[in-house]
Design an enzyme around this catalytic site. Structure first.
Site, short mmCIF file in Angstrom:
data_model
loop_
_atom_site.label_atom_id
_atom_site.label_comp_id
_atom_site.label_asym_id
_atom_site.label_seq_id
_atom_site.Cartn_x
_atom_site.Cartn_y
_atom_site.Cartn_z
CG HIS A 165 6.20 52.85 85.10
ND1 HIS A 165 6.62 53.74 86.07
CD2 HIS A 165 6.36 51.62 85.64
CE1 HIS A 165 7.01 53.06 87.15
NE2 HIS A 165 6.86 51.77 86.92
CD1 TRP B 192 20.32 49.12 88.42
CD2 TRP B 192 19.29 47.86 86.89
NE1 TRP B 192 20.69 49.58 87.18
CE2 TRP B 192 20.08 48.82 86.21
CE3 TRP B 192 18.53 46.96 86.12
CZ2 TRP B 192 20.15 48.89 84.82
CZ3 TRP B 192 18.62 47.04 84.73
CH2 TRP B 192 19.41 47.99 84.09
NE ARG C 225 10.78 61.94 95.26
CZ ARG C 225 11.65 60.97 95.51
NH1 ARG C 225 12.87 61.27 95.85
NH2 ARG C 225 11.29 59.71 95.42
CG ASN D 33 5.25 57.12 86.91
OD1 ASN D 33 4.82 58.25 87.03
ND2 ASN D 33 6.28 56.81 86.14
CG ASP E 131 8.42 59.03 93.29
OD1 ASP E 131 8.27 57.92 92.75
OD2 ASP E 131 8.55 59.17 94.53
CB SER F 53 17.52 55.75 90.65
OG SER F 53 17.03 54.62 91.36
CB SER G 73 15.68 59.28 95.50
OG SER G 73 14.62 59.22 96.43
CD GLU H 254 20.49 53.98 94.25
OE1 GLU H 254 19.94 54.86 93.55
OE2 GLU H 254 21.72 53.92 94.39
CG LEU I 179 14.57 71.52 76.36
CD1 LEU I 179 14.75 72.47 77.54
CD2 LEU I 179 13.24 70.78 76.46
C1 IPE Z 1 13.39 58.10 92.29
O1 IPE Z 1 12.15 57.54 92.59
C2 IPE Z 1 13.88 57.62 90.97
C3 IPE Z 1 13.12 57.99 89.79
C4 IPE Z 1 12.05 58.74 89.76
C5 IPE Z 1 13.63 57.50 88.55
P1 IPE Z 1 12.03 56.25 93.54
O2 IPE Z 1 10.60 55.95 93.65
O3 IPE Z 1 12.90 55.15 93.02
O4 IPE Z 1 12.65 56.78 94.90
P2 IPE Z 1 12.54 56.19 96.37
O5 IPE Z 1 12.91 54.74 96.29
O6 IPE Z 1 11.12 56.36 96.81
O7 IPE Z 1 13.47 57.02 97.19
C1 IPE Z 2 8.65 56.79 89.42
O1 IPE Z 2 7.43 56.30 89.87
C2 IPE Z 2 9.13 56.08 88.19
C3 IPE Z 2 10.35 55.29 88.37
C4 IPE Z 2 11.05 55.19 89.46
C5 IPE Z 2 10.81 54.56 87.20
P1 IPE Z 2 7.37 55.09 90.89
O2 IPE Z 2 7.34 53.82 90.11
O3 IPE Z 2 8.48 55.18 91.88
O4 IPE Z 2 5.99 55.34 91.59
P2 IPE Z 2 5.64 55.11 93.12
O5 IPE Z 2 6.60 55.91 93.93
O6 IPE Z 2 5.76 53.65 93.38
O7 IPE Z 2 4.23 55.59 93.24
MG MG Z 3 8.62 56.08 93.68
#
Ligand code: IPE
Ligand code: IPE
Ligand code: MG
Length: 252
Positions: free
Chosen positions: A39, A71, A190, A24, A22, A67, A198, A69, A133
């Site tokens: 990303h 989408w 995380r 990015n 998380d 995830s 999440s 979610e 792995l």
């Molecule tokens: C969790 O990150 C999903 C992935 C890293 C793929 P999110 O950024 O989507 O999580 P929330 O929405 O902050 O809980």
């Molecule tokens: C996680 O990084 C990657 C995905 C969920 C695909 P985020 O895109 O959620 O990055 P933040 O949380 O917005 O910084």
């Molecule tokens: Mg995030």
């Protein structure tokens, strides 16, 4: 001395590491770049962590890439992420194969773009016989989906008479959920500062050590990974027993 299932890797090393990658978007925003740049930078860190895990004898690495979610994000970001996923698989599969990595994708495949599904099939088939792995990528994955899907499948088997409802114990169920045939996650990481799960591996994380770091995923490199492993090795995993029992290390 080992107190859980026998370990084939040194005790201080987790056999299975599960990571929510998380941060990015925030990494990109801090640099006044579009979220997608974060990303893209994150892919480089995936490569690095895969390499470190291979070298350090980790057996399974599970990465949360998208995830169920996610989408809900703007369609443009979703499209870019799917495209990045396809290109990354195309580019990296050969190297993974060369490094004896076995790739597996978990999640509701059917909702992913057809081209991505095709790429997933190719990458899984190409690496299926590898013995190094085990790299598991969670794409369109949700912990609740995983549990509900398993319950539905077992219910169908019970209705068809293939299994007795009484056979469905926690142990049995746990072998049927995603990655259930692999060692359970020992270490969860995380990045990005949030302290929540999440909807990641809800069933599988029951006894996993949970590690949270503020480091944003595109900044999470080898030394940050080693720090997490160091923290892991300092944990006493009791699995319900007392500290005294563990100190005596009489239980196996
Ligand atoms: C969790 O990150 C999903 C992935 C890293 C793929 P999110 O950024 O989507 O999580 P929330 O929405 O902050 O809980
Ligand atoms: C996680 O990084 C990657 C995905 C969920 C695909 P985020 O895109 O959620 O990055 P933040 O949380 O917005 O910084
Ligand atoms: Mg995030």
């Amino acid at each position: 001395m080992s107190v859980s299932a026998p370990l084939s890797t040194p005790e201080s090393m987790p056999r299975h590491v599960a990571i929510i990658m998380d941060g990015n978007g925030r990494w990109a925003s801090q640099r006044h770049l579009p979220r997608f740049a974060g990303h893209r930078a994150g892919v480089g860190r995936v490569r690095e962590v895969v390499r470190v895990c291979s070298r350090r004898g980790v057996q399974v690495l599970t990465l949360f890439a998208f995830s169920s979610e996610n989408w809900r994000r703007p369609p443009q970001e979703v499209d870019l992420l799917m495209g990045l996923f396809i290109r990354t698989l195309q580019r990296e599969t050969r190297d993974l194969h060369r490094n004896n990595v076995r790739l597996q994708i978990i999640g509701a495949h059917g909702a992913l773009p057809e081209r991505l599904q095709e790429q997933v099939r190719l990458a899984e088939a190409q690496t299926a016989q590898n013995t190094g792995l085990q790299l598991v990528i969670a794409a369109n994955y949700g912990g609740r989906w995983d549990i509900a899907e398993t319950a539905r499948r077992l219910a169908e088997q019970a209705v068809a008479g293939a299994i007795a409802p009484a056979a469905i114990t926690a142990e049995y169920f746990g072998r049927e959920v995603c990655v259930g045939s692999l060692p359970e996650p020992d270490l969860f990481i995380r990045t990005g500062g949030e302290q929540r799960v999440s909807n990641f591996l809800l069933w599988q994380l029951a006894y996993t050590e949970l590690y949270f770091t503020d480091i944003l995923w595109p900044d999470f490199g080898e030394s940050a990974f080693e720090e997490a492993v160091q923290w892991f090795s300092s944990r006493q995993r009791r699995f319900g027993r007392t500290g005294e029992q563990m100190d005596k290390a009489q239980v196996v």
